[in-house]
Motif scaffolding. Structure first.
Motif, PDB file in Angstrom:
ATOM      1  N   THR A   1       0.834  -1.209   0.000  1.00 28.12           N
ATOM      2  CA  THR A   1       0.000   0.000   0.000  1.00 28.12           C
ATOM      3  C   THR A   1       0.861   1.248   0.000  1.00 28.12           C
ATOM      4  N   TRP A   2       1.900   1.238   0.829  1.00 32.40           N
ATOM      5  CA  TRP A   2       2.788   2.399   0.927  1.00 32.40           C
ATOM      6  C   TRP A   2       3.530   2.633  -0.388  1.00 32.40           C
ATOM      7  N   GLN A   3       3.992   1.562  -1.012  1.00 32.26           N
ATOM      8  CA  GLN A   3       4.718   1.705  -2.274  1.00 32.26           C
ATOM      9  C   GLN A   3       3.812   2.224  -3.387  1.00 32.26           C
ATOM     10  N   ALA A   4       2.545   1.865  -3.329  1.00 30.84           N
ATOM     11  CA  ALA A   4       1.596   2.325  -4.341  1.00 30.84           C
ATOM     12  C   ALA A   4       1.312   3.815  -4.205  1.00 30.84           C
ATOM     13  N   SER A   5       1.499   4.335  -3.004  1.00 27.48           N
ATOM     14  CA  SER A   5       1.265   5.756  -2.758  1.00 27.48           C
ATOM     15  C   SER A   5       2.245   6.223  -1.699  1.00 27.48           C
ATOM     16  N   GLN A   6       3.492   6.448  -2.125  1.00 28.58           N
ATOM     17  CA  GLN A   6       4.534   6.804  -1.150  1.00 28.58           C
ATOM     18  C   GLN A   6       4.136   8.059  -0.395  1.00 28.58           C
ATOM     19  N   GLY A   7       4.341   8.006   0.902  1.00 25.69           N
ATOM     20  CA  GLY A   7       3.884   9.071   1.772  1.00 25.69           C
ATOM     21  C   GLY A   7       2.631   8.677   2.519  1.00 25.69           C
ATOM     22  N   ALA A   8       2.032   7.528   2.125  1.00 26.12           N
ATOM     23  CA  ALA A   8       0.860   7.040   2.844  1.00 26.12           C
ATOM     24  C   ALA A   8       1.228   6.768   4.287  1.00 26.12           C
ATOM     25  N   PHE A   9       0.263   6.931   5.175  1.00 24.86           N
ATOM     26  CA  PHE A   9       0.431   6.724   6.620  1.00 24.86           C
ATOM     27  C   PHE A   9       1.399   7.744   7.234  1.00 24.86           C
ATOM     28  N   ASP A  10       1.768   8.798   6.495  1.00 25.24           N
ATOM     29  CA  ASP A  10       2.776   9.765   6.970  1.00 25.24           C
ATOM     30  C   ASP A  10       4.119   9.091   7.228  1.00 25.24           C
ATOM     31  N   VAL A  11       4.415   8.052   6.472  1.00 22.74           N
ATOM     32  CA  VAL A  11       5.679   7.322   6.578  1.00 22.74           C
ATOM     33  C   VAL A  11       6.544   7.670   5.371  1.00 22.74           C
ATOM     34  N   ASP A  12       7.746   8.162   5.618  1.00 21.32           N
ATOM     35  CA  ASP A  12       8.645   8.508   4.520  1.00 21.32           C
ATOM     36  C   ASP A  12       9.409   7.292   4.011  1.00 21.32           C
ATOM     37  N   VAL A  13       9.789   6.401   4.920  1.00 17.47           N
ATOM     38  CA  VAL A  13      10.518   5.185   4.561  1.00 17.47           C
ATOM     39  C   VAL A  13       9.891   4.024   5.312  1.00 17.47           C
ATOM     40  N   MET A  14       9.538   2.968   4.588  1.00 17.20           N
ATOM     41  CA  MET A  14       8.976   1.782   5.233  1.00 17.20           C
ATOM     42  C   MET A  14       9.918   0.609   5.004  1.00 17.20           C
ATOM     43  N   VAL A  15      10.252  -0.092   6.069  1.00 18.00           N
ATOM     44  CA  VAL A  15      11.169  -1.228   6.009  1.00 18.00           C
ATOM     45  C   VAL A  15      10.409  -2.477   6.426  1.00 18.00           C
ATOM     46  N   SER A  16      10.316  -3.447   5.523  1.00 19.90           N
ATOM     47  CA  SER A  16       9.636  -4.696   5.824  1.00 19.90           C
ATOM     48  C   SER A  16      10.636  -5.710   6.360  1.00 19.90           C
ATOM     49  N   THR A  17      10.503  -6.060   7.615  1.00 16.62           N
ATOM     50  CA  THR A  17      11.434  -6.980   8.257  1.00 16.62           C
ATOM     51  C   THR A  17      11.488  -8.321   7.544  1.00 16.62           C
ATOM     52  N   ASP A  18      10.339  -8.881   7.219  1.00 16.01           N
ATOM     53  CA  ASP A  18      10.306 -10.218   6.618  1.00 16.01           C
ATOM     54  C   ASP A  18      10.881 -10.219   5.210  1.00 16.01           C
ATOM     55  N   LEU A  19      10.535  -9.217   4.407  1.00 19.47           N
ATOM     56  CA  LEU A  19      11.046  -9.153   3.039  1.00 19.47           C
ATOM     57  C   LEU A  19      12.553  -8.910   3.040  1.00 19.47           C
ATOM     58  N   LEU A  20      12.998  -8.022   3.914  1.00 19.01           N
ATOM     59  CA  LEU A  20      14.429  -7.728   4.013  1.00 19.01           C
ATOM     60  C   LEU A  20      15.210  -8.985   4.391  1.00 19.01           C
ATOM     61  N   THR A  21      14.678  -9.738   5.342  1.00 13.24           N
ATOM     62  CA  THR A  21      15.331 -10.986   5.768  1.00 13.24           C
ATOM     63  C   THR A  21      15.400 -11.979   4.627  1.00 13.24           C
ATOM     64  N   ALA A  22      14.303 -12.112   3.884  1.00  9.54           N
ATOM     65  CA  ALA A  22      14.278 -13.039   2.745  1.00  9.54           C
ATOM     66  C   ALA A  22      15.292 -12.630   1.684  1.00  9.54           C
ATOM     67  N   GLN A  23      15.404 -11.343   1.418  1.00  9.46           N
ATOM     68  CA  GLN A  23      16.376 -10.870   0.429  1.00  9.46           C
ATOM     69  C   GLN A  23      17.805 -11.200   0.874  1.00  9.46           C
ATOM     70  N   ASP A  24      18.083 -11.024   2.153  1.00  4.57           N
ATOM     71  CA  ASP A  24      19.405 -11.370   2.687  1.00  4.57           C
ATOM     72  C   ASP A  24      19.687 -12.865   2.488  1.00  4.57           C
TER      73      ASP A  24
END
Length: 445
Positions: free
Chosen positions: A105-128
């Motif tokens: 949702t955030w990526q589809a509309s950056q700035g949503a939820f008043d969040v400038d940067v969103m970090v997904s713990t699970d996705l980041l771990t999988a990428q690692d």
């Protein structure tokens, strides 16, 4: 920089510890015992309170903060914290989340939820995990310069081709630089006569092909150039992400999930994976299905204890390489000590990713080595840099000790950094830097 961190669990504490030496850090935490511990163990201001409260955030000085990090264990709380902070000031807000739908949702509309940067713990771990299993013997792999450069850390086994050899003997790869050796927990810059001893860790910087070639000398029995047999145990969010990422690379992984309902869900969600409903601690099942011949097995259940058991069983029956997810960071070294090849801690990975965003100025990418004993940084060189227009062997003399030019990219092409190489304005350089020298290095370079 004034930084407010809300939530002092493993992620928040790691972030605060990494930043406290160079920044004005305030931590907001509900638990009074944790607040007391932080007050006495770190050079920070720790406040007890609800980080979603305007009053608490005002007390923490959010109006004047440059950055707010919402790192509680609740996705919803982190979003509320960011939104509340924006009503008081204009800090850069970073939210840690697990729910991938929030990230979508955030990526589809950056700035949503008043969040400038969103970090997904699970996705980041999988990428690692996917990066690590793609490089035999690697403990960690980070991409730099849009993938033209990799920074990889290996542990030297006794049976390795490089064990007992000097760096000069081991350095047979043109597109690779030996940046550091970690011996008995101490990080040092290697020289040509530095001997790589069994058990040492070595940090190399180079092209993906150069790193892959070096991995063959560290782990010759684990060459995965043609690897396509990967097993994932556990249909957790991390396990599902690993399966999806591998499928996107044209590999069909096998995913083993014990729960029938979850297995059916995964089979529908992951058409590129073969989902198997079974208990992966059943050794007869592992052998009967040929899982014992897998190139790598990733233990990604929701239990640290089960991940350890599965990884050790897999290792015992013949799996070439094992990777285990360990939520409790204090157990990571234990996992590797008892035989798991790589232990990946989601909270530590998330903390390191968030620390990247605190780097001011020209730093484009960053990787932490041994906690934060050293860093690898990428930035663009300008005309005023001491590195510009001079041979590297000459220019590095003007930099503090503990600096290695690991890689150069110019016009999106890799340039081998050697003593006679001249760096030009506009080049992107990847430097290995001792942590205590980083500020001086960035001023000069």
């Amino acid at each position: 920089m004034r930084i407010v961190v809300v939530g002092a669990g493993e992620v928040g504490s790691n972030i605060a510890a990494s930043l406290s030496a160079d920044h004005d850090v305030v931590v907001v935490e509900r638990d009074p015992a944790t607040v007391e511990e932080l007050t006495y163990s770190m050079d920070i201001l720790a406040l007890e309170g609800d980080g979603a409260s305007r009053e608490t955030l005002r007390e923490a000085g959010v109006e004047d903060a440059d950055l707010l990090v919402a790192s509680t264990d609740s996705d919803e709380t982190n979003l509320v914290v960011c939104g509340t902070a924006k009503t008081l000031g204009d800090p850069l807000t970073i939210a840690r989340v697990r729910n991938i739908e929030l990230l979508d949702t955030w990526q589809a509309s950056q700035g949503a939820f008043d969040v400038d940067v969103m970090v997904s713990t699970d996705l980041l771990t999988a990428q690692d995990i996917v990066r690590v299993i793609g490089v035999p013997g690697a403990l960690d792999v980070d991409p730099f310069a849009s993938g033209l450069v990799q920074v990889a850390e290996f542990q030297v086994p006794a049976e390795s081709d490089v064990a007992g050899r000097t760096v000069a003997d081991a350095d047979r790869f043109e597109s690779l630089t030996f940046a550091a050796v970690v011996h008995d927990g101490e990080v040092s810059i290697p020289r040509g006569d530095t001997v790589l001893e069994a058990g040492d860790k070595v940090v190399v910087i180079g092209t993906p092909a150069g790193v892959q070639a070096f991995s063959g000398t560290v782990a010759p029995d684990q060459t995965l150039d043609e690897a396509d047999d990967f097993v994932i145990v556990g249909g957790s969010a991390v396990g599902a992400h690993v399966a999806r990422l591998l499928a996107e690379r044209g590999v069909q992984p096998r995913l083993v999930e014990r729960d029938p309902e979850r297995a059916r869900e995964l089979a529908e969600e992951l058409p590129g994976a073969l989902v198997m409903e079974h208990d992966a601690t059943d050794v007869d099942f592992l052998v009967a299905e040929g899982l014992d011949r897998a190139d790598a097995l990733v233990a990604a259940t929701d239990s640290d204890e089960k991940n350890l058991l599965v990884a050790l069983l897999a290792r015992n029956v013949g799996v070439k390489r094992t990777v285990a997810v360990v939520e409790d960071g204090e157990y990571a070294h234990l996992f590797e000590a008892v035989g798991v090849d790589v232990a990946v801690n989601p909270r530590r990975a998330t903390a390191e990713e968030i620390v990247r965003f605190t780097q001011e100025g020209r730093v484009e990418n960053l990787s932490l080595i041994e906690g934060r004993e050293a860093e690898v940084v990428e930035f663009e060189v300008d005309a005023g840099s001491v590195l510009t227009g001079r041979p590297i062997r000459e220019s590095v003399g003007d930099l503090p000790d503990g600096v290695v030019v690991g890689a150069i990219t110019r016009d999106h092409e890799f340039v081998v950094p050697r003593g006679e190489t001249e760096i030009r304005a506009g080049d992107h350089v990847v430097l290995f830097v001792a942590a205590d020298a980083l500020e001086d290095v960035m001023t000069l370079a």
